[in-house]
Design a protein around this motif. Structure first.
Motif, PDB file in Angstrom:
ATOM      1  N   LEU A  65     128.919  18.799  83.833  1.00 10.03           N
ATOM      2  CA  LEU A  65     127.596  18.542  84.396  1.00 10.03           C
ATOM      3  C   LEU A  65     126.470  19.313  83.708  1.00 10.03           C
ATOM      4  O   LEU A  65     125.322  18.849  83.707  1.00 10.03           O
ATOM      5  CB  LEU A  65     127.596  18.885  85.891  1.00 10.03           C
ATOM      6  CG  LEU A  65     128.569  18.079  86.759  1.00 10.03           C
ATOM      7  CD1 LEU A  65     128.536  18.569  88.200  1.00 10.03           C
ATOM      8  CD2 LEU A  65     128.237  16.595  86.693  1.00 10.03           C
ATOM      9  N   ARG A  66     126.764  20.453  83.125  1.00 13.84           N
ATOM     10  CA  ARG A  66     125.717  21.293  82.553  1.00 13.84           C
ATOM     11  C   ARG A  66     125.684  21.319  81.038  1.00 13.84           C
ATOM     12  O   ARG A  66     124.625  21.530  80.437  1.00 13.84           O
ATOM     13  CB  ARG A  66     125.876  22.730  83.087  1.00 13.84           C
ATOM     14  CG  ARG A  66     125.726  22.890  84.581  1.00 13.84           C
ATOM     15  CD  ARG A  66     124.314  22.562  85.039  1.00 13.84           C
ATOM     16  NE  ARG A  66     123.345  23.448  84.428  1.00 13.84           N
ATOM     17  CZ  ARG A  66     123.010  24.638  84.919  1.00 13.84           C
ATOM     18  NH1 ARG A  66     123.570  25.051  86.062  1.00 13.84           N
ATOM     19  NH2 ARG A  66     122.125  25.382  84.318  1.00 13.84           N
ATOM     20  N   GLU A  67     126.832  21.118  80.416  1.00 15.36           N
ATOM     21  CA  GLU A  67     126.880  21.263  78.961  1.00 15.36           C
ATOM     22  C   GLU A  67     126.941  19.931  78.210  1.00 15.36           C
ATOM     23  O   GLU A  67     126.326  19.786  77.157  1.00 15.36           O
ATOM     24  CB  GLU A  67     128.102  22.117  78.566  1.00 15.36           C
ATOM     25  CG  GLU A  67     128.089  23.530  79.111  1.00 15.36           C
ATOM     26  CD  GLU A  67     126.979  24.370  78.489  1.00 15.36           C
ATOM     27  OE1 GLU A  67     126.446  23.978  77.437  1.00 15.36           O
ATOM     28  OE2 GLU A  67     126.645  25.423  79.068  1.00 15.36           O
ATOM     29  N   THR A  76     133.675  12.108  79.919  1.00 14.53           N
ATOM     30  CA  THR A  76     133.419  13.491  79.524  1.00 14.53           C
ATOM     31  C   THR A  76     134.650  14.365  79.746  1.00 14.53           C
ATOM     32  O   THR A  76     134.993  15.210  78.913  1.00 14.53           O
ATOM     33  CB  THR A  76     132.231  14.054  80.315  1.00 14.53           C
ATOM     34  OG1 THR A  76     131.098  13.195  80.128  1.00 14.53           O
ATOM     35  CG2 THR A  76     131.882  15.450  79.847  1.00 14.53           C
ATOM     36  N   TYR A  88     131.400  22.635  85.482  1.00 15.18           N
ATOM     37  CA  TYR A  88     130.219  23.184  84.804  1.00 15.18           C
ATOM     38  C   TYR A  88     130.071  22.589  83.417  1.00 15.18           C
ATOM     39  O   TYR A  88     128.964  22.216  82.999  1.00 15.18           O
ATOM     40  CB  TYR A  88     130.339  24.706  84.711  1.00 15.18           C
ATOM     41  CG  TYR A  88     129.168  25.367  84.012  1.00 15.18           C
ATOM     42  CD1 TYR A  88     128.050  25.775  84.728  1.00 15.18           C
ATOM     43  CD2 TYR A  88     129.184  25.572  82.628  1.00 15.18           C
ATOM     44  CE1 TYR A  88     126.969  26.373  84.081  1.00 15.18           C
ATOM     45  CE2 TYR A  88     128.116  26.160  81.979  1.00 15.18           C
ATOM     46  CZ  TYR A  88     127.012  26.562  82.708  1.00 15.18           C
ATOM     47  OH  TYR A  88     125.950  27.144  82.062  1.00 15.18           O
ATOM     48  N   ARG A 120     122.053  11.615  77.405  1.00 14.55           N
ATOM     49  CA  ARG A 120     121.019  10.821  78.080  1.00 14.55           C
ATOM     50  C   ARG A 120     120.850   9.448  77.432  1.00 14.55           C
ATOM     51  O   ARG A 120     120.656   8.450  78.129  1.00 14.55           O
ATOM     52  CB  ARG A 120     119.694  11.587  78.080  1.00 14.55           C
ATOM     53  CG  ARG A 120     119.671  12.806  78.979  1.00 14.55           C
ATOM     54  CD  ARG A 120     118.284  13.409  79.040  1.00 14.55           C
ATOM     55  NE  ARG A 120     117.882  13.938  77.745  1.00 14.55           N
ATOM     56  CZ  ARG A 120     118.125  15.176  77.338  1.00 14.55           C
ATOM     57  NH1 ARG A 120     118.792  16.012  78.129  1.00 14.55           N
ATOM     58  NH2 ARG A 120     117.705  15.601  76.157  1.00 14.55           N
ATOM     59  N   THR A 144     121.459   5.976  79.485  1.00 13.81           N
ATOM     60  CA  THR A 144     120.437   4.941  79.636  1.00 13.81           C
ATOM     61  C   THR A 144     120.926   3.593  79.137  1.00 13.81           C
ATOM     62  O   THR A 144     120.765   2.561  79.798  1.00 13.81           O
ATOM     63  CB  THR A 144     119.167   5.350  78.878  1.00 13.81           C
ATOM     64  OG1 THR A 144     118.716   6.629  79.347  1.00 13.81           O
ATOM     65  CG2 THR A 144     118.068   4.326  79.083  1.00 13.81           C
ATOM     66  N   LEU A 196     127.038  16.258  79.744  1.00 11.49           N
ATOM     67  CA  LEU A 196     126.282  15.105  80.233  1.00 11.49           C
ATOM     68  C   LEU A 196     124.773  15.181  79.967  1.00 11.49           C
ATOM     69  O   LEU A 196     124.166  14.145  79.650  1.00 11.49           O
ATOM     70  CB  LEU A 196     126.535  14.912  81.733  1.00 11.49           C
ATOM     71  CG  LEU A 196     127.876  14.280  82.104  1.00 11.49           C
ATOM     72  CD1 LEU A 196     127.980  14.089  83.609  1.00 11.49           C
ATOM     73  CD2 LEU A 196     128.063  12.939  81.396  1.00 11.49           C
ATOM     74  N   PRO A 197     124.128  16.355  80.072  1.00  8.99           N
ATOM     75  CA  PRO A 197     122.695  16.383  79.734  1.00  8.99           C
ATOM     76  C   PRO A 197     122.400  15.977  78.293  1.00  8.99           C
ATOM     77  O   PRO A 197     121.270  15.570  77.986  1.00  8.99           O
ATOM     78  CB  PRO A 197     122.315  17.854  79.979  1.00  8.99           C
ATOM     79  CG  PRO A 197     123.284  18.324  81.006  1.00  8.99           C
ATOM     80  CD  PRO A 197     124.570  17.624  80.670  1.00  8.99           C
ATOM     81  N   ASN A 198     123.383  16.071  77.428  1.00  8.18           N
ATOM     82  CA  ASN A 198     123.201  15.669  76.032  1.00  8.18           C
ATOM     83  C   ASN A 198     123.616  14.225  75.772  1.00  8.18           C
ATOM     84  O   ASN A 198     123.646  13.794  74.614  1.00  8.18           O
ATOM     85  CB  ASN A 198     124.008  16.597  75.124  1.00  8.18           C
ATOM     86  CG  ASN A 198     123.495  18.021  75.145  1.00  8.18           C
ATOM     87  OD1 ASN A 198     122.458  18.328  74.566  1.00  8.18           O
ATOM     88  ND2 ASN A 198     124.205  18.896  75.849  1.00  8.18           N
TER      89      ASN A 198
END
Length: 268
Positions: free
Chosen positions: A177-179, A90, A174, A185, A189, A181-183
């Motif tokens: 971790l917030r913008e 990232t 920020y 998933r 996995t 990596l959450p996208n």
């Protein structure tokens, strides 16, 4: 809905059974692993359902006790590799200059064969045990995984909401971790499953070579090594641990493929 759940359950069930048996195995093993129950390489009997090994000990007990260390070590390696690679990839997507440096470093590390690296470290530092194995496995396994995350994050890094966050002065942690990596998933996995399978093969190979000293004297890979000479007398002493490793790896691969297919259908 019932039929839709049958295939995923059948795919993941073998892996769940193997992991479950490995987890509770030390408490349900019929005999202590160091207890002789019959002559070496005896055929299956009431006292030893899978026969005995080269020391006359119960193969089933060794099978139940010998999987937990391998699985735990492979899981630790998989989690560490995936987490570190996700952050590195990232960052590489958000900072092209940093990404170029990371790319050169990963190119150099990817040239080193994992088994050769493990042999070099474990033989020169024999007291490192499982810690040394985890360290070298993470070092060798992270570069390729980071490349995958960098490719997946590059599109997200160019989206409008990330540009708005940059314009608002948000820092790199920020953004990562917030913008971004959450996208990721789906990638997280998939890579976690793939890294677990790779780590399982790597740990099994190292255990087969008797490199990590902290895995104990009873594990699936070591069972294959020590009982290979008597495979014609009692095939289960080699086939059972081999099947445990193979079933787990194949089931995990099918599970990952099913997750990919389901997510592709959702997107379309």
């Amino acid at each position: 809905m019932t039929r839709a759940w049958i295939r995923p359950v059948l795919i993941v069930l073998p892996a769940v059974l193997v992991v479950g048996c490995a987890a509770v195995g030390p408490w349900i093993a019929p005999h202590p692993v160091d207890e002789g129950v019959d002559i070496p390489y005896a055929e299956p009997s009431a006292a030893a359902p899978l026969g005995t090994d080269h020391l006359g000990q119960d193969v089933l007990s060794h099978l139940l006790v010998g999987g937990w260390g391998l699985l735990l070590l492979a899981a630790v390696i998989a989690v560490l590799v995936t987490a570190i690679a996700a952050v590195i990839g990232t960052v590489a997507a958000l900072r092209p200059r940093v990404g170029a440096v990371i790319e050169r470093c990963t190119d150099a590390l990817m040239l080193l064969p994992p088994i050769l690296a493990i042999l070099l470290v474990m033989l020169s530092w024999p007291s490192s045990g499982a810690v040394g194995l985890v360290a070298i496995a993470v070092l060798i396994g992270t570069p390729y995984c980071a490349r995958v995350f960098a490719a997946a994050a590059s599109g997200i890094a160019a989206t409008g909401y990330v540009e708005v966050a940059v314009a608002n002065g948000e820092g790199l942690p920020y953004l990562v971790l917030r913008e971004v990596l959450p996208n990721l998933r789906s990638t997280l996995t998939t890579q976690l499953g793939l890294r677990f399978v790779e780590a399982m093969y790597l740990v099994s190979t190292a255990a087969f070579l008797q490199l990590p000293t902290t895995l104990g004297q009873s594990n699936w890979a070591l069972m294959v090594r020590e009982n290979s000479a008597g495979i014609l007398l009692n095939p289960w002493s080699v086939v059972a641990p081999s099947l445990a490793i193979g079933i787990l790896a194949v089931s995990m691969n099918f599970t990952i493929s099913a997750i990919r297919a389901d997510r592709n259908q959702v997107r379309t």
